[in-house]
Write a protein that holds these residues in place. Sequence first.
Motif, PDB file in Angstrom:
ATOM      1  N   ILE A  64       0.843  -1.204   0.000  1.00  0.00           N
ATOM      2  CA  ILE A  64       0.000   0.000   0.000  1.00  0.00           C
ATOM      3  C   ILE A  64       0.877   1.252   0.000  1.00  0.00           C
ATOM      4  O   ILE A  64       0.594   2.219  -0.724  1.00  0.00           O
ATOM      5  N   GLN A  65       1.944   1.257   0.805  1.00  0.00           N
ATOM      6  CA  GLN A  65       2.843   2.405   0.839  1.00  0.00           C
ATOM      7  C   GLN A  65       3.463   2.669  -0.534  1.00  0.00           C
ATOM      8  O   GLN A  65       3.632   3.812  -0.942  1.00  0.00           O
ATOM      9  N   VAL A  66       3.802   1.598  -1.240  1.00  0.00           N
ATOM     10  CA  VAL A  66       4.359   1.757  -2.584  1.00  0.00           C
ATOM     11  C   VAL A  66       3.297   2.308  -3.541  1.00  0.00           C
ATOM     12  O   VAL A  66       3.570   3.216  -4.344  1.00  0.00           O
ATOM     13  N   MET A  67       2.089   1.810  -3.446  1.00  0.00           N
ATOM     14  CA  MET A  67       1.021   2.214  -4.365  1.00  0.00           C
ATOM     15  C   MET A  67       0.639   3.675  -4.194  1.00  0.00           C
ATOM     16  O   MET A  67       0.321   4.361  -5.174  1.00  0.00           O
ATOM     17  N   ILE A  68       0.695   4.173  -2.946  1.00  0.00           N
ATOM     18  CA  ILE A  68       0.314   5.577  -2.724  1.00  0.00           C
ATOM     19  C   ILE A  68       1.510   6.509  -2.859  1.00  0.00           C
ATOM     20  O   ILE A  68       1.383   7.714  -2.648  1.00  0.00           O
ATOM     21  N   GLY A  69       2.677   5.952  -3.203  1.00  0.00           N
ATOM     22  CA  GLY A  69       3.854   6.778  -3.442  1.00  0.00           C
ATOM     23  C   GLY A  69       4.653   7.135  -2.208  1.00  0.00           C
ATOM     24  O   GLY A  69       5.576   7.947  -2.284  1.00  0.00           O
ATOM     25  N   SER A  70       4.342   6.508  -1.061  1.00  0.00           N
ATOM     26  CA  SER A  70       5.084   6.819   0.158  1.00  0.00           C
ATOM     27  C   SER A  70       6.388   6.058   0.265  1.00  0.00           C
ATOM     28  O   SER A  70       7.208   6.345   1.144  1.00  0.00           O
ATOM     29  N   ALA A  71       6.603   5.073  -0.598  1.00  0.00           N
ATOM     30  CA  ALA A  71       7.839   4.280  -0.566  1.00  0.00           C
ATOM     31  C   ALA A  71       8.181   3.858  -1.985  1.00  0.00           C
ATOM     32  O   ALA A  71       7.316   3.786  -2.857  1.00  0.00           O
ATOM     33  N   SER A  72       9.458   3.601  -2.191  1.00  0.00           N
ATOM     34  CA  SER A  72       9.937   3.169  -3.499  1.00  0.00           C
ATOM     35  C   SER A  72       9.565   1.710  -3.754  1.00  0.00           C
ATOM     36  O   SER A  72       9.565   0.884  -2.836  1.00  0.00           O
ATOM     37  N   GLY A  73       9.283   1.403  -5.012  1.00  0.00           N
ATOM     38  CA  GLY A  73       8.945   0.039  -5.370  1.00  0.00           C
ATOM     39  C   GLY A  73      10.081  -0.937  -5.147  1.00  0.00           C
ATOM     40  O   GLY A  73       9.853  -2.149  -5.043  1.00  0.00           O
ATOM     41  N   SER A  74      11.318  -0.445  -5.049  1.00  0.00           N
ATOM     42  CA  SER A  74      12.461  -1.335  -4.866  1.00  0.00           C
ATOM     43  C   SER A  74      12.417  -2.059  -3.526  1.00  0.00           C
ATOM     44  O   SER A  74      13.038  -3.117  -3.372  1.00  0.00           O
ATOM     45  N   ILE A  75      11.680  -1.522  -2.540  1.00  0.00           N
ATOM     46  CA  ILE A  75      11.642  -2.187  -1.238  1.00  0.00           C
ATOM     47  C   ILE A  75      10.940  -3.535  -1.327  1.00  0.00           C
ATOM     48  O   ILE A  75      11.156  -4.400  -0.477  1.00  0.00           O
ATOM     49  N   LEU A  76      10.093  -3.714  -2.349  1.00  0.00           N
ATOM     50  CA  LEU A  76       9.423  -4.999  -2.506  1.00  0.00           C
ATOM     51  C   LEU A  76      10.402  -6.102  -2.872  1.00  0.00           C
ATOM     52  O   LEU A  76      10.088  -7.290  -2.728  1.00  0.00           O
ATOM     53  N   LEU A  77      11.600  -5.707  -3.349  1.00  0.00           N
ATOM     54  CA  LEU A  77      12.595  -6.691  -3.766  1.00  0.00           C
ATOM     55  C   LEU A  77      13.598  -7.013  -2.676  1.00  0.00           C
ATOM     56  O   LEU A  77      14.491  -7.840  -2.888  1.00  0.00           O
ATOM     57  N   ILE A  78      13.475  -6.376  -1.505  1.00  0.00           N
ATOM     58  CA  ILE A  78      14.474  -6.543  -0.456  1.00  0.00           C
ATOM     59  C   ILE A  78      14.590  -8.006  -0.021  1.00  0.00           C
ATOM     60  O   ILE A  78      15.681  -8.522   0.187  1.00  0.00           O
ATOM     61  N   ASP A  79      13.466  -8.693   0.123  1.00  0.00           N
ATOM     62  CA  ASP A  79      13.485 -10.102   0.507  1.00  0.00           C
ATOM     63  C   ASP A  79      13.055 -10.929  -0.693  1.00  0.00           C
ATOM     64  O   ASP A  79      11.881 -10.950  -1.056  1.00  0.00           O
ATOM     65  N   PRO A  80      13.987 -11.650  -1.351  1.00  0.00           N
ATOM     66  CA  PRO A  80      13.641 -12.370  -2.582  1.00  0.00           C
ATOM     67  C   PRO A  80      12.616 -13.469  -2.372  1.00  0.00           C
ATOM     68  O   PRO A  80      11.760 -13.706  -3.233  1.00  0.00           O
ATOM     69  N   VAL A  81      12.678 -14.169  -1.231  1.00  0.00           N
ATOM     70  CA  VAL A  81      11.730 -15.255  -0.983  1.00  0.00           C
ATOM     71  C   VAL A  81      10.310 -14.698  -0.880  1.00  0.00           C
ATOM     72  O   VAL A  81       9.371 -15.222  -1.493  1.00  0.00           O
ATOM     73  N   ILE A  82      10.150 -13.623  -0.115  1.00  0.00           N
ATOM     74  CA  ILE A  82       8.824 -13.010   0.028  1.00  0.00           C
ATOM     75  C   ILE A  82       8.336 -12.498  -1.318  1.00  0.00           C
ATOM     76  O   ILE A  82       7.163 -12.683  -1.690  1.00  0.00           O
ATOM     77  N   PHE A  83       9.214 -11.863  -2.093  1.00  0.00           N
ATOM     78  CA  PHE A  83       8.818 -11.313  -3.391  1.00  0.00           C
ATOM     79  C   PHE A  83       8.357 -12.423  -4.343  1.00  0.00           C
ATOM     80  O   PHE A  83       7.314 -12.303  -4.997  1.00  0.00           O
TER      81      PHE A  83
END
Length: 699
Positions: free
Chosen positions: A470-489
């Motif tokens: 949600i933070q990424v979608m509303i622009g409060s965080a960079s989309g790159s944080i979704l890649l921090i944990d490869p297993v979760i991603f």
Amino acid sequence: MNALTRHLSRLLLLIPLWICTAQAQTEDYTDNLPGLIKQIFPQATEIKTRLDNPPVWPVYQVTELIGYAFLSGDYVQLPGFSGAPYQLLIGIDRDGLYRGVKVLEHHEPIFLHGLGPEPMHRFTEQYPGLDLRHPIKITSATVRNKGSGSNVYIDGITKATASAIVLNESVMLSAVQAAQKLGLIPHRTPPAQVRSDIFEPTGWQSLVDDQWAKALKLSDAEVDAAFSDTTASKPDSSDTFIDMRFAYLNVPSIGRYLLGDEHYTRLMAQKLEPGEHAIAVMNAGPYSILGDNFVRGTPPDRLALEQNGIQIELRDLDFYSSVDPQLPADLPHFDEFRLFRIKDSAGFDPASPWTLKLVVSREQGYLRPDIIRTFSSDYSLPERFFIISEPEVADTTPLWMQIWQQRATKIGVLLVGLTLLGAIIFGHRWVTANPIRFRVIRWSYLLYTLVFIGYITQGQLSITNVFTIIQVMIGSASGSILLIDPVIFILWCFVLLTLVLWGRGYFCGWLCPFGVLQEIAAEIATRLKIRQRRIPFRIHRRLWGLKYLILAGLVGVSFYSLSAAERGAEVEPFKTAITMGFVREWPFMIYAALLLIAGLFVHKFFCRYLCPLGAFFAVIGHFHLFRWLPRRSECGSPCQLCTHRCSIRAIEPSGEINYRECIQCYECEVIYRDDHQCVPLINERKGKRKPVQVIAKAS
């Protein structure tokens, strides 16, 4: 039933308490900064007013300047696993050594609501005394002595690898920038570009004569002399200790000669990213440039490259792992021929002089640290090989890429597991055709999910991941944080795909480690002959709504306070049971244990009624494309066998499957295909009536 309702109400009342506790965890550190700086510099007598350029606090002992303190956020803003950066208070002295690191603010869920802050504070206590000019790496199991090589290693944080890497990068990058602006270390020269249009045919002797291939040759006597003032043990003697040569490969005249046209083209086109560099290091002496514990693809501990007083990381390219080298005929024989990469983010300038150092260590005994000595050789090339200009500043290498490289093996095992699940999904008719085969396959996969995805890779998805999205979608965080944990991603990508195609079931029924614990609880109940409680269907339908209310409350709170929402997400027992492995404060332990005990009497109690992540998947997957669990016209009327056998109670009395609640466990399909369980098939086997197959509609 009234008792059950009372217990559920008490559990729900815990959510506001958790949220309020989270609010109290955010402290205002600004008023306490002088005291914190004094803790880093205990001998300080005066802390000057903060400067604007660069933003630092000069620290004095009487009239002597002894160091500087600064906030990491004034220099770098690397997003952590939560999407928000760390705010660190860092102290360095005039010699470029760390004096201390303190975490002032963070939003990492693993430290807020999992491990607690103690492991993070123990991690930062390792920095005092380390040199900011040297790369600091999270410890490797192959490193015997963390300070006996060219790289500096510190202990990581178990179960918080990604968060520790981001914290370490924040420390190093902000410290280097501050030290450069303060003049403690030189500014790096903007990198020159290699001229690919200049090629001068050459040979080995010409490379040596022109010093395009430099040498570092040492005898045992020279090395022994360097250790003469120590008690370190000496190796067996020989005439030559090392005969090392090295060269910069990006320049076509050098690279094409040493590698050949084919491998040089492969190096530049396939192995190096734009802005990266490669050097070759060759050795004919008995002292290896790599060492016995070297791991391919990692930085070597026995080699160090320095430029402008700053050590630049070298990383093994493992270039000849799949093909044979095509070495020139006039090249002398070398026992070792290795290629090393220099990343674009290192700021290496090939047109400026640099130094390659050989690190030699000797043991003093088991309880005493190794003694190290370095031997160096300088290197430079003519300016005609380069375009010296002001290039565009390149971004630093993304942290997520480093993390993915470190977890390559686990990623590979996860992808194999997801491929197997895909095979089960598309071959479900074969899987469910034999009850024994189905049980073996399903339980084998569930154990893989619990052990590997849950406890080994920490791949338990959580509603907190939704907050980050949600933070990424509303622009409060960079989309790159979704890649921090490869297993979760990777798990999220797979689960979102299955949501679109088949609904929520394949995560909840196959990929949720806590869901597996609940399956085990139900299996234990069966073995112990504990009778499952069947909640009346009308009450059962109403209890479904609880998880949607919890989901709505948590998502709403996340817009107001991410920390509060993460604290409220403790309604999920995932951190306690999976991430922490039931090693946590007793209230969380009791809560998780009660949910599993409830599962002995009501199958997957938490999944059915309380799980906000399951509710999220149910909402997102409502309009899935396929509803391919088979049904017959007799299902629901007159046959109610699957309705009564469905342990999750996702089959309506009408016989229709409610795909919002179905976990795709295939138990009903096993019955559907078994002519000793399915009533229409039993009738057919007895010659009474041929069954009619239909596909159930979603309710």
